[in-house]
Design a protein around this motif. Structure first.
Motif, PDB file in Angstrom:
ATOM      1  N   MET A 221       0.710  -1.135  -0.072  1.00  0.00           N
ATOM      2  CA  MET A 221       0.047   0.149  -0.157  1.00  0.00           C
ATOM      3  C   MET A 221       0.983   1.435  -0.014  1.00  0.00           C
ATOM      4  N   GLY A 222       2.139   1.039  -0.154  1.00  0.00           N
ATOM      5  CA  GLY A 222       3.042   2.279  -0.289  1.00  0.00           C
ATOM      6  C   GLY A 222       4.283   1.443  -0.523  1.00  0.00           C
ATOM      7  N   ASP A 223       5.542   2.588  -0.743  1.00  0.00           N
ATOM      8  CA  ASP A 223       6.724   2.176  -0.935  1.00  0.00           C
ATOM      9  C   ASP A 223       7.362   1.449   0.071  1.00  0.00           C
ATOM     10  N   ASN A 224       6.816   1.450   1.421  1.00  0.00           N
ATOM     11  CA  ASN A 224       7.268   0.699   2.416  1.00  0.00           C
ATOM     12  C   ASN A 224       6.184   0.498   3.406  1.00  0.00           C
ATOM     13  N   VAL A 225       4.886   0.231   3.077  1.00  0.00           N
ATOM     14  CA  VAL A 225       3.712   0.082   3.597  1.00  0.00           C
ATOM     15  C   VAL A 225       2.914  -1.084   3.151  1.00  0.00           C
ATOM     16  N   TYR A 226       2.598  -2.160   4.181  1.00  0.00           N
ATOM     17  CA  TYR A 226       2.060  -3.370   3.675  1.00  0.00           C
ATOM     18  C   TYR A 226       0.598  -3.737   4.427  1.00  0.00           C
ATOM     19  N   MET A 227      -0.092  -4.209   3.893  1.00  0.00           N
ATOM     20  CA  MET A 227      -1.483  -4.577   4.567  1.00  0.00           C
ATOM     21  C   MET A 227      -1.583  -6.069   4.570  1.00  0.00           C
ATOM     22  N   THR A 228      -1.679  -6.675   5.775  1.00  0.00           N
ATOM     23  CA  THR A 228      -2.017  -7.924   6.071  1.00  0.00           C
ATOM     24  C   THR A 228      -3.497  -8.364   6.245  1.00  0.00           C
ATOM     25  N   TYR A 229      -4.247  -9.072   5.288  1.00  0.00           N
ATOM     26  CA  TYR A 229      -5.532  -9.567   5.666  1.00  0.00           C
ATOM     27  C   TYR A 229      -5.536 -10.737   5.900  1.00  0.00           C
ATOM     28  N   ASN A 230      -6.285 -10.916   7.252  1.00  0.00           N
ATOM     29  CA  ASN A 230      -6.619 -12.497   7.675  1.00  0.00           C
ATOM     30  C   ASN A 230      -8.101 -12.762   7.266  1.00  0.00           C
ATOM     31  N   ASP A 231      -8.146 -13.903   6.395  1.00  0.00           N
ATOM     32  CA  ASP A 231      -9.611 -14.110   5.933  1.00  0.00           C
ATOM     33  C   ASP A 231     -10.383 -14.923   6.649  1.00  0.00           C
ATOM     34  N   GLN A 232      -9.662 -15.338   7.840  1.00  0.00           N
ATOM     35  CA  GLN A 232     -10.740 -16.256   8.910  1.00  0.00           C
ATOM     36  C   GLN A 232     -10.990 -14.991  10.032  1.00  0.00           C
ATOM     37  N   THR A 233     -10.313 -14.262  10.480  1.00  0.00           N
ATOM     38  CA  THR A 233     -10.819 -13.256  11.487  1.00  0.00           C
ATOM     39  C   THR A 233     -11.158 -11.838  10.868  1.00  0.00           C
ATOM     40  N   HIS A 234     -10.948 -11.750   9.598  1.00  0.00           N
ATOM     41  CA  HIS A 234     -11.394 -10.420   8.796  1.00  0.00           C
ATOM     42  C   HIS A 234     -10.860  -9.277   9.416  1.00  0.00           C
ATOM     43  N   ASP A 235      -9.782  -9.228   9.858  1.00  0.00           N
ATOM     44  CA  ASP A 235      -8.624  -8.480  10.533  1.00  0.00           C
ATOM     45  C   ASP A 235      -7.801  -7.910   9.494  1.00  0.00           C
ATOM     46  N   ILE A 236      -7.488  -6.744   9.729  1.00  0.00           N
ATOM     47  CA  ILE A 236      -6.280  -6.064   8.907  1.00  0.00           C
ATOM     48  C   ILE A 236      -5.133  -5.175   9.600  1.00  0.00           C
ATOM     49  N   ILE A 237      -4.069  -5.656   9.275  1.00  0.00           N
ATOM     50  CA  ILE A 237      -2.915  -4.905   9.936  1.00  0.00           C
ATOM     51  C   ILE A 237      -2.071  -4.022   8.910  1.00  0.00           C
ATOM     52  N   ILE A 238      -2.048  -2.621   8.998  1.00  0.00           N
ATOM     53  CA  ILE A 238      -1.170  -2.130   8.043  1.00  0.00           C
ATOM     54  C   ILE A 238       0.035  -1.849   8.834  1.00  0.00           C
ATOM     55  N   GLU A 239       1.305  -2.091   8.328  1.00  0.00           N
ATOM     56  CA  GLU A 239       2.488  -1.633   8.799  1.00  0.00           C
ATOM     57  C   GLU A 239       3.604  -1.433   7.943  1.00  0.00           C
ATOM     58  N   GLY A 240       4.589  -0.897   8.463  1.00  0.00           N
ATOM     59  CA  GLY A 240       5.701  -0.451   7.589  1.00  0.00           C
ATOM     60  C   GLY A 240       6.115   0.938   8.205  1.00  0.00           C
ATOM     61  N   THR A 241       6.819   1.850   7.182  1.00  0.00           N
ATOM     62  CA  THR A 241       6.867   3.041   7.460  1.00  0.00           C
ATOM     63  C   THR A 241       6.651   3.919   6.355  1.00  0.00           C
TER      64      THR A 241
END
Length: 121
Positions: free
Chosen positions: A31-51
């Motif tokens: 989602m950016g040069d150093n930004v990543y989104m992880t989607y968990n399809d069981q919990t339907h939670d999203i974590i967006i991390e990086g800098t």
């Protein structure tokens, strides 16, 4: 008691033999040069991390050079929680547009929230 124990053992053996998996599936998107989104399809939670900054998207779901908004690739109506990790400095234009999450956690490191970041199309 022996029947219960035998039944549990049988279920465990069948699960092992049949390869049934109860491990959640996670998919990571950029989602950016150093930004990543992880989607968990069981919990339907999203974590967006990086800098740094998220990409700025247009209403059509793409940025100026053709990166697709990852939220165009998942069911926006099934998202529970979005956690944006410390280190992200901006939420890009239209980046979370149309999302119907239960909660969104935004850290103090976010200094810019782009146009229509949380709007609906």
């Amino acid at each position: 008691m022996k029947k219960l124990f035998s039944s549990i053992i049988l279920v465990l053996i069948l699960v092992t033999i049949c390869g049934i998996s109860v491990v959640a599936s996670e998919t990571t998107y950029r989602m950016g040069d150093n930004v990543y989104m992880t989607y968990n399809d069981q919990t339907h939670d999203i974590i967006i991390e990086g800098t740094g900054k998220m990409y700025d998207y247009d209403a059509d779901g793409y940025d100026a050079i053709g990166h697709i908004n990852p939220f165009m690739q998942i069911d926006k109506n099934k998202i529970n929680d979005i956690i944006i990790s410390d280190g992200i400095t901006s939420i890009g234009n239209y980046s979370l547009c149309g999302i119907q999450a239960t909660t969104v956690q935004i850290p103090n490191s976010v200094r810019i929230i782009g146009d229509s970041s949380f709007g609906s199309i």
